[in-house]
Design an enzyme around this catalytic site. Structure first.
Site, PDB file in Angstrom:
ATOM      1  N   GLY A  42       0.829  -1.197   0.000  1.00  0.00           N
ATOM      2  CA  GLY A  42       0.000   0.000   0.000  1.00  0.00           C
ATOM      3  C   GLY A  42       0.859   1.241   0.000  1.00  0.00           C
ATOM      4  O   GLY A  42       1.931   1.274  -0.617  1.00  0.00           O
ATOM      5  N   CYS A  43       0.431   2.261   0.701  1.00  0.00           N
ATOM      6  CA  CYS A  43       1.141   3.546   0.762  1.00  0.00           C
ATOM      7  C   CYS A  43       2.610   3.351   1.131  1.00  0.00           C
ATOM      8  O   CYS A  43       2.920   2.805   2.188  1.00  0.00           O
ATOM      9  CB  CYS A  43       0.453   4.442   1.780  1.00  0.00           C
ATOM     10  SG  CYS A  43       1.379   5.930   2.185  1.00  0.00           S
ATOM     11  N   PHE A  44       3.514   3.796   0.265  1.00  0.00           N
ATOM     12  CA  PHE A  44       4.923   3.587   0.575  1.00  0.00           C
ATOM     13  C   PHE A  44       5.428   4.474   1.705  1.00  0.00           C
ATOM     14  O   PHE A  44       6.462   4.193   2.301  1.00  0.00           O
ATOM     15  CB  PHE A  44       5.837   3.673  -0.651  1.00  0.00           C
ATOM     16  CG  PHE A  44       5.671   4.851  -1.574  1.00  0.00           C
ATOM     17  CD1 PHE A  44       5.172   6.067  -1.158  1.00  0.00           C
ATOM     18  CD2 PHE A  44       6.053   4.722  -2.911  1.00  0.00           C
ATOM     19  CE1 PHE A  44       5.058   7.143  -2.032  1.00  0.00           C
ATOM     20  CE2 PHE A  44       5.944   5.789  -3.798  1.00  0.00           C
ATOM     21  CZ  PHE A  44       5.445   7.007  -3.348  1.00  0.00           C
ATOM     22  N   SER A  46       3.912   4.630   4.558  1.00  0.00           N
ATOM     23  CA  SER A  46       3.720   3.750   5.710  1.00  0.00           C
ATOM     24  C   SER A  46       4.694   2.586   5.695  1.00  0.00           C
ATOM     25  O   SER A  46       5.223   2.188   6.737  1.00  0.00           O
ATOM     26  CB  SER A  46       2.282   3.219   5.730  1.00  0.00           C
ATOM     27  OG  SER A  46       1.359   4.278   5.912  1.00  0.00           O
ATOM     28  N   TYR A 189      -2.772  11.588   8.004  1.00  0.00           N
ATOM     29  CA  TYR A 189      -3.089  10.614   6.946  1.00  0.00           C
ATOM     30  C   TYR A 189      -3.262   9.209   7.538  1.00  0.00           C
ATOM     31  O   TYR A 189      -4.225   8.504   7.229  1.00  0.00           O
ATOM     32  CB  TYR A 189      -1.983  10.597   5.886  1.00  0.00           C
ATOM     33  CG  TYR A 189      -1.955   9.303   5.109  1.00  0.00           C
ATOM     34  CD1 TYR A 189      -2.883   9.066   4.094  1.00  0.00           C
ATOM     35  CD2 TYR A 189      -1.051   8.288   5.434  1.00  0.00           C
ATOM     36  CE1 TYR A 189      -2.891   7.855   3.413  1.00  0.00           C
ATOM     37  CE2 TYR A 189      -1.061   7.083   4.754  1.00  0.00           C
ATOM     38  CZ  TYR A 189      -1.983   6.875   3.745  1.00  0.00           C
ATOM     39  OH  TYR A 189      -2.005   5.676   3.083  1.00  0.00           O
TER      40      TYR A 189
END
Length: 213
Positions: A42-44, A46, A189
């Protein structure tokens, strides 16, 4: 004129050459060995935060891999037309940290049952995957996935893919170390994404949190 007595010139040359080679051997032997691992979760932002500060990790780079476009931009990847996934490349010291330990941390920091992205980040570019560098990593990755499936800890199929590594393209500078450089924005976020709540639901006390949380 008669040459003065002494060792043949060839032996002198070999002796001169042998000196530096022998001296260099200990330095070469003591050079640290590193390895790399590539994960999409997912979100890099994170994912990078998930692996930084782990003992044995040397560096973590956010980027794109798995697609068909060379040197893609963030905007191109977000358009879901490149086939790339937001990913990270972890460089680590295998004498201090094993690939199996990295795999364990990867699984406990994602939702491997979600097939359309991660949390509220939806789309192909946010899907989860392990990109393996060679047969040894592939065997370990497959074994870890099979062990997770056999454990029945999760109550849905594990959909994370295991793929051969392909060219990895580092993301733009402003994406690197985003959580550390922009803690307030990243914190907002992460809270809005529901990542930590979902990880606790899946993994309980084994859920991975980023460094400093």
């Amino acid at each position: 004129m008669r040459r003065p007595a002494g060792p043949p010139a060839r032996l002198v040359l070999l002796a001169l050459l042998a000196g530096p080679l022998v001296a260099a051997t200990p330095a070469l032997a003591s050079a640290p060995r590193t390895d790399t691992a590539i994960f999409a979760g997912g979100c890099f932002w994170s994912m990078q935060a998930q692996f930084e500060a782990v003992p044995g990790v040397i560096s973590v780079v956010s980027g794109y891999t798995g697609g068909r476009v060379a040197h893609p931009t963030y905007e191109q990847v977000c358009s879901e037309t490149t086939g790339h996934l937001e990913s990270i490349k972890v460089t680590f010291d295998p004498a201090r940290l094993t690939y199996a330990q990295l795999l364990d941390r990867f699984w406990h920091g994602i939702d491997p049952t979600q097939d359309d992205g991660q949390l509220y980040d939806r789309g192909e570019s946010y899907r989860t995957a392990i990109f393996t560098n060679g047969p040894a990593q592939r065997r370990e990755a497959l074994a870890s996935k099979e062990a997770l499936e056999r454990s029945h800890v999760l109550h849905a199929p594990v959909v994370t893919r295991i793929l051969d590594a392909s060219p990895f393209y580092p993301a733009e500078d402003y994406h690197q170390d985003y959580a550390r450089k922009n803690p307030e924005h990243y914190g907002a976020y992460r809270a809005a994404s529901g990542r930590d709540a979902r990880l606790r639901e899946l993994w309980g006390d084994k859920a991975v949190k980023p460094a400093g949380h």
